[in-house]
Design a protein around this motif. Sequence first.
Motif, short mmCIF file in Angstrom:
data_model
loop_
_atom_site.label_atom_id
_atom_site.label_comp_id
_atom_site.label_asym_id
_atom_site.label_seq_id
_atom_site.Cartn_x
_atom_site.Cartn_y
_atom_site.Cartn_z
N UNK A 1 0.87 -1.18 0.00
CA UNK A 1 0.00 0.00 0.00
C UNK A 1 0.90 1.23 0.00
N UNK A 2 0.57 2.23 -0.80
CA UNK A 2 1.38 3.45 -0.88
C UNK A 2 0.50 4.64 -0.54
N UNK A 3 1.04 5.54 0.30
CA UNK A 3 0.33 6.76 0.65
C UNK A 3 1.33 7.91 0.69
N UNK A 4 0.92 9.07 0.21
CA UNK A 4 1.81 10.22 0.11
C UNK A 4 1.57 11.16 1.29
N UNK A 5 2.64 11.57 1.94
CA UNK A 5 2.50 12.43 3.12
C UNK A 5 1.82 13.75 2.78
N UNK A 6 2.04 14.29 1.59
CA UNK A 6 1.39 15.53 1.20
C UNK A 6 -0.12 15.36 1.11
N UNK A 7 -0.58 14.20 0.64
CA UNK A 7 -2.01 13.93 0.59
C UNK A 7 -2.61 13.84 1.99
N UNK A 8 -1.86 13.24 2.91
CA UNK A 8 -2.35 13.15 4.29
C UNK A 8 -2.50 14.53 4.89
N UNK A 9 -1.51 15.39 4.72
CA UNK A 9 -1.59 16.72 5.29
C UNK A 9 -2.70 17.55 4.64
N UNK A 10 -2.98 17.32 3.37
CA UNK A 10 -4.05 18.05 2.70
C UNK A 10 -5.43 17.66 3.19
N UNK A 11 -5.61 16.38 3.57
CA UNK A 11 -6.92 15.91 4.02
C UNK A 11 -6.72 14.67 4.89
N UNK A 12 -6.27 14.87 6.15
CA UNK A 12 -5.91 13.71 6.97
C UNK A 12 -7.07 12.77 7.25
N UNK A 13 -8.26 13.29 7.49
CA UNK A 13 -9.38 12.40 7.80
C UNK A 13 -9.69 11.47 6.63
N UNK A 14 -9.77 12.04 5.45
CA UNK A 14 -10.09 11.23 4.26
C UNK A 14 -9.00 10.21 3.98
N UNK A 15 -7.73 10.65 4.01
CA UNK A 15 -6.65 9.75 3.64
C UNK A 15 -6.46 8.65 4.68
N UNK A 16 -6.59 8.97 5.95
CA UNK A 16 -6.42 7.94 6.98
C UNK A 16 -7.58 6.94 6.96
N UNK A 17 -8.78 7.42 6.63
CA UNK A 17 -9.88 6.49 6.51
C UNK A 17 -9.64 5.52 5.35
N UNK A 18 -9.17 6.06 4.22
CA UNK A 18 -8.86 5.19 3.08
C UNK A 18 -7.74 4.22 3.42
#
Length: 234
Positions: A142-159
Amino acid sequence: MTKRIAMWSGPRNLSTAMMYSFAARGDCRVVDEPFYGAYLAETGLDHPMRQDILGSMETDAAKVVDGLKSPATEPVFYQKHMTHHMLPHWPMAWMQDLCHVFLIRHPARVIASYARKREAPTLDDLGFVQQTRIFRSVADPIVIDSSDIRADPARMLQMLCDRIGITWTKAMLQWSTGGHAADGVWAAHWYGAVHRSTGFDAAEGDLPQLEPEYAPLLEAAMPHYEALAAHKIT
């Protein structure tokens, strides 16, 4: 059954904040860079607080693995790993039963942040090559980008939780200041900003302008970042 998560990143990449986020769930055990001591012992590299690190943790990689495989009572066991700490000749069979997540960040941001803490970083220091190697060696990464997390942490962490197969909780968005009991001794040098935080920082701005001396390092790191970014959660 405990869900064991290996989070693989290089330095200066939201990795400590992510560890705090998972720790805030209330059902999760966390461990901070368990191979750091073994990595320093075998490579002989001179890192900040080297002697303190060697004296504070297990330096035998095989014994570190035993600890990571030991029974856990918590539903979730989150392991914060630095990719460059995993030396290529170390056995990797222990990783088969883990859920592997790769936390990525644009190399320009990594280089700029790292250079403020330690002079003259090399490609090996930043972990991009090692991250690619580990990514290619595990199943269902699984890959996740730290910039995406900071832009929308609730959405990205839920995904992210959905992909991992654990329940999302809003508790992951906030933690107490001052650090965590699981912090490595090196926190005194590296974790100042996150120790002052109570949640994820706001979205990142434009990419930093690097000094010309770092242009070759950026050029070498970019293909690795881009290759993993093609697989990231969106």
